[in-house]
Design a protein around this motif. Structure first.
Motif, PDB file in Angstrom:
ATOM      1  N   GLU A 125       0.811  -1.223   0.000  1.00 33.75           N
ATOM      2  CA  GLU A 125       0.000   0.000   0.000  1.00 33.75           C
ATOM      3  C   GLU A 125       0.847   1.277   0.000  1.00 33.75           C
ATOM      4  OE1 GLU A 125      -0.995  -2.662   1.506  1.00 33.75           O
ATOM      5  OE2 GLU A 125      -3.084  -2.920   0.930  1.00 33.75           O
ATOM      6  N   TRP A 129       0.909   3.900  -2.974  1.00 35.26           N
ATOM      7  CA  TRP A 129       0.235   5.195  -2.842  1.00 35.26           C
ATOM      8  C   TRP A 129       1.209   6.361  -2.944  1.00 35.26           C
ATOM      9  CZ3 TRP A 129      -4.582   6.776  -3.471  1.00 35.26           C
ATOM     10  CH2 TRP A 129      -5.486   5.733  -3.729  1.00 35.26           C
ATOM     11  N   TYR A 132       1.237   6.594  -6.628  1.00 35.48           N
ATOM     12  CA  TYR A 132      -0.019   7.119  -7.192  1.00 35.48           C
ATOM     13  C   TYR A 132      -0.093   8.643  -7.081  1.00 35.48           C
ATOM     14  CZ  TYR A 132      -2.161   2.464  -7.785  1.00 35.48           C
ATOM     15  OH  TYR A 132      -2.460   1.197  -8.199  1.00 35.48           O
ATOM     16  N   HIS A 174      -4.422  -2.842  -6.240  1.00 26.95           N
ATOM     17  CA  HIS A 174      -4.491  -1.537  -5.563  1.00 26.95           C
ATOM     18  C   HIS A 174      -5.198  -0.564  -6.492  1.00 26.95           C
ATOM     19  CE1 HIS A 174      -1.821  -2.636  -2.214  1.00 26.95           C
ATOM     20  NE2 HIS A 174      -1.233  -3.408  -3.103  1.00 26.95           N
ATOM     21  N   ALA A 176      -7.567   3.025  -7.262  1.00 26.31           N
ATOM     22  CA  ALA A 176      -7.823   4.406  -6.845  1.00 26.31           C
ATOM     23  C   ALA A 176      -9.044   4.913  -7.585  1.00 26.31           C
ATOM     24  CB  ALA A 176      -6.604   5.273  -7.169  1.00 26.31           C
ATOM     25  N   ALA A 249      -4.747   7.884   0.757  1.00 21.61           N
ATOM     26  CA  ALA A 249      -4.677   9.129  -0.013  1.00 21.61           C
ATOM     27  C   ALA A 249      -4.269  10.281   0.907  1.00 21.61           C
ATOM     28  CB  ALA A 249      -6.021   9.407  -0.668  1.00 21.61           C
ATOM     29  N   ALA A 268      -9.815   4.437  -2.133  1.00 22.08           N
ATOM     30  CA  ALA A 268      -8.949   3.299  -2.453  1.00 22.08           C
ATOM     31  C   ALA A 268      -9.524   1.942  -2.068  1.00 22.08           C
ATOM     32  CB  ALA A 268      -7.606   3.472  -1.740  1.00 22.08           C
TER      33      ALA A 268
END
Length: 491
Positions: A125, A129, A132, A174, A176, A249, A268
RNA sequence: CGGGGUAUAGCGCAGUUGGUAGCGCGCUACGUUCGGGACGUAGAGGCCGGGCGUUCGAGUCGCCCUACCCCGACCA
């Protein structure tokens, strides 16, 4: 002879271990808690992978790959995640070895200490992230639907082949999303993908449901799971899908410009299944003779054992049976022709049973004369003599029968081992004497769940989807409850 | 990480009061066998998990590692 396996009744966990090792699925390695997955075991995993991978792609996902190492600081960013995962990780502190000054091999070079330690991923994760953040600026960049096939490391205290190893293989999706609803829908969709895979390919019936707060993934707002029941009456969590809300996030500051012009945090999900599924597969179906594999996951679906004593006999048999092999292969069935001349048929039969090959064809001189084949199924060990010219259709049907048969058997076992308990005494008695799933009322508090766990070793596996609402009182506290939840002792 | 056990040939094991190793399976060769784990004959294969001690001498006794298994706690 040398391949005797412990019976299930004798010692279930020893049986499991014997099976994994003797059927050639995996072995312990020189590294504590880490296993060698052997070719036969890996072939099953590859089948699982390819089926799941196809399903992920059909549901819009793409594969990507993120680093094995994660900066330690990343784990400090999401508070709940820290709580749940800070421990039991492998930590990289140095990046170089040097020759031992005393001439005894190599030692860690103390001068090569890392500024910031790297953690070998226990799950991805954080690194994902962090990535991301640079992929997402606008709602047009969403959703991101990415999956990764990878190895992860969790420094488990006590390990068991496939069920709990320090390093294991898995996939982790994963995603979003721009909206909460979409992320929840994704979470939900994927747990159903897992359930479909478990039931229709592994032939393992599962209960889909929500985890309680206690059992939830660290950093998730909601965890959905599939729970299966093993032959010893213990539950096994076979897959999880998490709704992560905006936690990651926020932790990694991933915002997007919405259509309306506002700047919002991204929503997420993450979801995964691991090589643990191999353990579930073994424990759900196999018997005291060895593995029982569902045809859809068996690396070899049909084995042909020629019965011969002379080379000429073998060539007559081969002539007869190889066209059938070809026809089966044309129907998409994997077939092995076991014409080894250093083993007798009986030995081969036992070996193929140990390995769980769903269908065995035996053909000897008698069959050549009669134009027949002896066809045996692994799940029930039944044998039947079939005319050669109808064999291909017969086997295609038989494989379907076996797939269905072992599912039905597992389903029946689960039905017979799912109980309702209305008192705590009854609850404990069922766990001790029968095992299995127990549906019971619970007052909904984490404290009571913990108490029950401490007193009985049973946990709430899940609150099943579409759970019937029913007024009752908590078996432990007597407080009011509106539904039964699914308890079991678990792996 | 706590408690218990184990470690000797590829695998499974035996090895008495300390005197430097055996058995079964497997492996290699040849022959006979081949419809449910074949048999004979001849072979090959071991620094007894690692280290340090005690001893004239250690698989055997002592200590320390390491790994695996079982039972807990933790976890997918």
């Amino acid at each position: 002879m040398a391949k005797e396996i412990t019976s299930r009744a004798d010692n279930y966990s020893q049986w499991y271990n014997d099976l994994v090792i003797k059927a050639g699925l995996a072995d312990n390695s020189a590294v504590r808690g880490c296993m060698v997955i052997k070719p036969y075991g890996y072939a099953i995993w590859e089948k699982m992978q390819s089926i799941l991978d196809k399903k992920f792609k059909e549901t819009g996902h793409s594969n990507a790959y993120f680093p094995l190492f994660i900066p330690k600081s990343f784990f400090s960013k999401e508070a709940d995640h820290v709580e749940g995962f800070a421990k039991e990780c492998a930590v990289v502190t140095h990046y170089r070895l040097k020759n031992d000054p005393n001439g005894k091999g190599v030692v860690v070079d103390d001068d090569a200490k890392l500024e910031e330690e790297l953690i070998v991923r226990p799950t991805s994760e954080t690194i994902i992230w962090n990535t991301y953040k640079s992929w997402i600026q606008s709602y047009r960049d969403l959703p991101i639907l990415v999956n990764q096939w990878a190895n992860v490391v969790r420094w488990e205290m006590r390990t068991r082949l496939f069920l709990r190893t320090a390093e294991f293989l898995w996939q982790e999706g994963h995603t979003a999303h721009a909206t909460k609803e979409e992320a929840i829908e994704e979470t939900n969709k994927m747990v159903h993908v897992y359930a479909d895979f478990a039931e229709n390919y592994m032939a393992v019936p599962v209960i889909i449901g929500n985890k309680t707060a206690n059992e939830r993934f660290a950093g998730a707002l909601d965890t959905l799971c599939i729970e299966a029941l093993m032959q010893d009456g213990k539950a096994l969590q076979a897959g999880t899908s998490h709704f992560l809300g905006q936690n990651f996030a926020k932790a990694f500051d991933v915002k997007f410009a919405s259509k309306e012009g506002s700047l919002d945090y991204v929503w997420a999900s993450s979801w995964g299944v691991s090589t643990r599924l191999m353990g579930a597969l073994v424990m759900a179906h196999s018997d005291d003779n060895g593995l029982v594999l569902p045809p859809k996951l068996a690396p070899i679906q049909v084995v042909i054992v020629p019965i011969f004593n002379k080379a000429e006999q073998l060539s007559v048999i081969s002539e007869k049976v190889l066209p059938i092999k070809k026809q089966l292969e044309a129907r998409g069935i994997s077939v092995q022709f076991d014409d080894r001349d250093n083993f007798k048929p009986g030995f081969k039969f036992a070996e193929h049973e140990l390995k769980g090959i769903p269908v065995r064809i035996a053909i000897g001189p008698r069959d050549v004369d009669n134009n027949t084949l002896e066809i045996a199924r692994r799940d029930t060990l039944e044998k039947k003599v079939v005319a050669s010219d109808t064999a291909v259709d017969y086997i295609v049907d038989l494989l379907n029968d076996i797939q269905k048969g072992i599912y039905d058997k597992a389903f029946k076992y689960r039905a017979e081992h799912t109980f309702k308990a209305d008192t705590y005494e009854e609850f404990k008695q069922i766990l001790d004497e029968k095992g299995g799933f127990v549906l019971a009322h619970w007052d909904g508090t984490p404290e009571t769940e913990t108490l029950i766990k401490e007193e009985t070793k049973a946990t709430i596996r899940c609150i099943p989807f579409d759970n019937p609402q029913e007024n009752g009182v908590c078996i432990r506290t007597g407080k009011p409850s509106t539904q039964r939840v699914l308890f079991a002792r678990a792996y």
